[in-house]
Design an enzyme around this catalytic site. Structure first.
Site, PDB file in Angstrom:
ATOM      1  N   SER A   1       9.450  58.248  29.828  1.00 23.15           N
ATOM      2  CA  SER A   1       9.498  57.055  30.665  1.00 23.15           C
ATOM      3  C   SER A   1       8.537  57.116  31.848  1.00 23.15           C
ATOM      4  CB  SER A   1      10.927  56.810  31.172  1.00 23.15           C
ATOM      5  OG  SER A   1      11.375  57.894  31.965  1.00 23.15           O
TER       6      SER A   1
ATOM      7  N   GLU B   1      14.771  64.058  36.778  1.00 28.07           N
ATOM      8  CA  GLU B   1      14.786  64.930  35.607  1.00 28.07           C
ATOM      9  C   GLU B   1      15.898  65.969  35.692  1.00 28.07           C
ATOM     10  OE1 GLU B   1      12.839  63.991  33.323  1.00 28.07           O
ATOM     11  OE2 GLU B   1      11.420  62.753  34.425  1.00 28.07           O
TER      12      GLU B   1
END
Length: 207
Positions: free
Chosen positions: A18, A108
């Site tokens: 993404s 993340e």
């Protein structure tokens, strides 16, 4: 927790998921290219973005190709040890570098660790050396592993999380890989895309 790049070195992050359509803040340069020796697989559970704790979605990760093959055997995808993406060079201002680092560490956080790799251009030259890459290794708790492609397509097609529909995330990745360079490719990604689009077509067909 990782630390930002040393002040005397460029802070560069490789986006293969993404990040390609939602880049990190403070980017001063974008360089399309590929990483060697990895495969891109939708083998990571998502309970906070594209799924929920009760119904996890699937998000992408990189796995060293040797590790993937030791777990699941060789796959017949041409060039499957090359992964295309974007190397983002971050503003060297210390405050901005720290801001980007903290942003990525949060984004993340679900099972990813940082590897350092070179990024290559279409002609095979090094386009960006010593780039940070967030990798969801097979020993992280969110790792799902290999799933039959039809089963995986169905899972992605129906999953939804706080960040939206899982299939929209998937389609964004596939679209951007195609747009990176004339030679950018990912046979696994595009095979999975065909199955997900078939589910779209079947759901839109008259009863």
């Amino acid at each position: 927790m990782t630390t930002p790049a040393h002040p005397t070195q460029p802070y560069i992050v490789f986006g293969y998921g993404s990040l390609m359509f939602k880049p990190p803040p403070n980017v001063v340069k974008q360089t399309p290219g590929y990483i060697k020796g990895y495969v891109r697989r939708f083998a990571q559970s998502s309970t906070d973005h594209r799924g929920t704790p009760e119904a996890p979605g699937r998000v992408v990760t990189l796995i060293p190709v040797d590790e993937w093959e030791s777990l699941y055997g060789h796959e017949s995808y041409p060039g499957h040890d090359i992964v295309w993406g974007v190397a983002y060079t971050i503003d060297p201002d210390p405050a901005k570098s720290l801001e980007t680092h903290e942003y990525l560490e949060y984004r993340e956080k679900e099972g990813y660790t940082v590897h350092i790799e070179d990024i290559y251009a279409a002609d095979g030259s090094v386009a960006a050396p010593r780039v940070q890459v967030y990798v969801g290794r097979s020993d992280n708790p969110a790792f799902i592993g290999a799933e039959p492609l039809d089963q995986l397509a169905e899972h992605i097609w129906r999953s939804v999380g706080p960040s939206g529909r899982n299939k929209d995330y998937f389609y964004g990745i596939a679209r951007h890989v195609r747009e990176l360079a004339p030679d950018s490719d990912d046979p696994y990604l595009f095979a999975l895309e065909r199955r997900i689009r078939t589910l779209d077509e079947e759901s839109d067909a008259p009863a």
